[in-house]
Each structure stands twice: as C-alpha cells, then as structure tokens.
Design an enzyme around this catalytic site. Structure first.
Site, short mmCIF file in Angstrom:
data_model
loop_
_atom_site.label_atom_id
_atom_site.label_comp_id
_atom_site.label_asym_id
_atom_site.label_seq_id
_atom_site.Cartn_x
_atom_site.Cartn_y
_atom_site.Cartn_z
N ASP A 27 0.84 -1.21 0.00
CA ASP A 27 0.00 0.00 0.00
C ASP A 27 0.87 1.26 0.00
O ASP A 27 1.97 1.26 0.56
CB ASP A 27 -0.93 -0.02 1.22
CG ASP A 27 -2.13 0.89 1.02
OD1 ASP A 27 -2.34 1.39 -0.11
OD2 ASP A 27 -2.86 1.12 2.01
N ASN A 75 -10.87 -2.75 -5.71
CA ASN A 75 -10.07 -1.80 -6.50
C ASN A 75 -10.69 -1.46 -7.85
O ASN A 75 -10.28 -0.49 -8.50
CB ASN A 75 -8.63 -2.32 -6.69
CG ASN A 75 -7.77 -2.20 -5.44
OD1 ASN A 75 -6.88 -3.03 -5.21
ND2 ASN A 75 -8.01 -1.19 -4.61
C1 IPE Z 1 -5.42 -2.84 -0.45
O1 IPE Z 1 -5.05 -1.52 -0.62
C2 IPE Z 1 -5.37 -3.57 -1.75
C3 IPE Z 1 -4.05 -3.74 -2.35
C4 IPE Z 1 -2.90 -3.41 -1.80
C5 IPE Z 1 -4.03 -4.37 -3.64
P1 IPE Z 1 -6.14 -0.37 -0.82
O2 IPE Z 1 -5.37 0.91 -0.95
O3 IPE Z 1 -7.03 -0.70 -1.95
O4 IPE Z 1 -6.95 -0.44 0.53
P2 IPE Z 1 -7.91 0.63 1.22
O5 IPE Z 1 -8.89 1.07 0.19
O6 IPE Z 1 -7.04 1.77 1.66
O7 IPE Z 1 -8.50 -0.08 2.38
C1 IPE Z 2 -1.39 0.11 -3.48
O1 IPE Z 2 -1.15 1.47 -3.51
C2 IPE Z 2 -1.52 -0.49 -4.86
C3 IPE Z 2 -2.87 -0.99 -5.18
C4 IPE Z 2 -3.91 -0.97 -4.41
C5 IPE Z 2 -3.03 -1.54 -6.52
P1 IPE Z 2 -2.34 2.50 -3.60
O2 IPE Z 2 -2.66 2.75 -5.02
O3 IPE Z 2 -3.48 2.03 -2.76
O4 IPE Z 2 -1.69 3.79 -2.97
P2 IPE Z 2 -2.38 4.82 -1.98
O5 IPE Z 2 -2.93 4.04 -0.84
O6 IPE Z 2 -3.47 5.51 -2.76
O7 IPE Z 2 -1.28 5.74 -1.58
MG MG Z 3 -4.02 2.31 -0.84
#
Ligand code: IPE
Ligand code: IPE
Ligand code: MG
Length: 255
Positions: A27, A75
C-alpha cells in the site's frame, strides 16, 4: 536503497525461526507518487520494482512463500484509467519478467477470481503458472481480483453444491474441508503479514488464513519498501511469542 548490504540474510536473523510464508499488503503507491509530484501510476510502476526485489530477497534469505496483494475486489472502484493501467502493467510485467523469474526458480501462482480479467492477461497468467509449476526456489503467490469475502462465499457455494449432490455429509464440513475450497488450498497460512503506508486494516485480505498470523505495520510507502525495512519486519517477527492459545511454550526466537 542499500540492498547491496543485504544480498545474503542478515546474520542477526535466526535461520531456524524465519517465517515460512510472508503475506504483504503493498500500500502507498499513490501517496508515494503524489509526494514526488508524479501521477499515481508512477507509484505503481515503482511498486512493481519493489515487489520484484522482495521476491528475490525471499529466495536469497530462505523464506519459501510470499503472497502479495496486487488488486482487490474493491479496487475496480478506482478511476477507469488507473484500473486499466494496473491491468496492462500486470500483463507487461508477466511478459517481460517471466523468463528471468523462471531461471531463478520462482514458482508463480495466483489467488482471486481471475474470470473478469482481460483474456490477454489471463493468457499470460496461465502461461506463467504452467511454465513455473515445477520451480522450487521460492513460491510467489499473487492476489489479483482477490477478496476474502468473495473467496469464502465461493467456497460455501461449492460445498453447498456438493452437499446437495450427496457427495458430502453436512457433518463432514470441517475446517480442513473448508480450506480445500479456498484459493489458498495447499499453501500453509502466512506466519507474518506486512502492510506498508501506515494503514492499520486488512482491506478484505486473507481473513481466514490470517487467524494466527503475526502483523507488522510500517509507515514506509510501498515503493520505498526495501530489504532494510523487510529486515526490520523480520527482526520484530523473531521477537514475537506465538502462543496459539496455549501458555508460553518457549523463548521468542531472538529473546
Ligand atoms: C489494499 O489496498 C489492496 C491492495 C494493496 C491491492 P487499498 O489501498 O485498496 O486499501 P484501502 O482502500 O485503503 O483499504
Ligand atoms: C497500493 O497502492 C496499490 C494498489 C492498491 C493496486 P495504492 O494505489 O493504494 O496507494 P495509496 O494508498 O493511494 O497511496
Ligand atoms: Mg491504498
């Protein structure tokens, strides 16, 4: 990045007390990019490089299984351009990295509902799984369109169908049987879960499998997650006293 210092396992880690399976919630790609004034997709690109090195690190340090959360069932709610970019990135990475990973003995597998993915991506996934099925250096498991609730729901549905057909007695539905219907069937539960970027939640990841897993949260954004941070996570893991509901059995590893 000082990965040069970390080619071999740091000597302070007890080789007999390493997690056999590490699960990661990668994340913070978007926030990493924003901090540098880049578009979010730049964070995903850098995050993929981080993941590639972590797979290699698990191999170098003797951690047999790594499960990485790449795309959740939630996602899809992101802007279409970002979803499209991620799907194209997965496909390109598989195409570009497969030969090298295969050479390094990486076994690649996937968990999640792969049916809604573009057919060109599914083709690369099938190719990667098939090509690496006999590799043994490290098991790299990727969660794509993965959601724990969807996983448990499909397991319930399949078991109900078998009960209805008379193949399974209701009384025979136990924990071992349910595990056979999870995407992770045959893979031991994670010993250590790591989430980057400071968020303290599971976001629908491996709810069943994490029942007795140790958790480690770091504020580091995923693209900056390097071997030094992984080392720190493993040091913390080795200090934990895993009791599994019983009384204290032994000294924690590094204790
Ligand atoms: C969790 O991260 C999913 C992945 C790392 C693929 P998200 O960024 O989607 O999670 P939330 O929305 O902050 O809970
Ligand atoms: C995790 O990074 C990757 C995926 C969920 C695919 P994020 O895209 O959630 O990054 P933040 O949380 O918005 O910084
Ligand atoms: Mg995220």
């Amino acid at each position: 990045m000082n990965n040069f210092d970390y080619v071999t396992r740091p000597t302070d880690l007890d080789p007999d007390c390493l997690p056999q399976h590490v699960a990661v919630i990668m994340d913070g790609n978007g926030r990493w990019a924003k901090r540098q004034g880049f578009p979010r997709i730049a964070g995903h690109r850098q995050g993929a490089r981080t993941l590639k090195d972590l797979v290699r690190c698990c191999k170098d340090w003797g951690i047999p299984t790594l499960t990485a959360y790449a795309f959740s069932t939630e996602n899809w709610r992101r802007p279409l351009e970002e979803v499209d970019f991620l799907l194209v990135l997965f496909e390109r990475l598989l195409r570009q990295e497969l030969a090298e990973m295969d050479r390094e003995g990486v076994r690649i597998s996937f968990i999640g509902d792969l049916s809604p993915l573009p057919s060109s991506l599914r083709k690369e996934i099938d190719r990667a799984v098939l090509a690496t099925a006999n590799n043994r250096a490290v098991h790299f498991n990727v969660a794509v369109n993965y959601g724990s609730r969807a996983e448990l729901t499909q397991a319930c549905r399949q078991i109900a169908e078998q009960v209805q057909l008379g193949n399974i007695e209701p009384g025979a539905v136990d924990e071992q049987l349910i595990e056979q219907y999870l995407y992770t069937a045959g893979t031991p539960d994670p010993d250590l879960l790591i989430r980057s970027s400071g968020e303290l939640r599971l976001s629908n990841y491996l709810l069943w499998q994490l029942a007795y897993t140790e958790f480690y949260f770091t504020d580091v954004f995923w693209p900056d997650f390097d071997r030094a941070v992984f080392h720190e996570a493993l040091q913390h893991y080795q200090m934990r006293d895993r009791r599994f509901g019983t009384v204290k059995l032994k000294q924690p590893c590094a204790g």
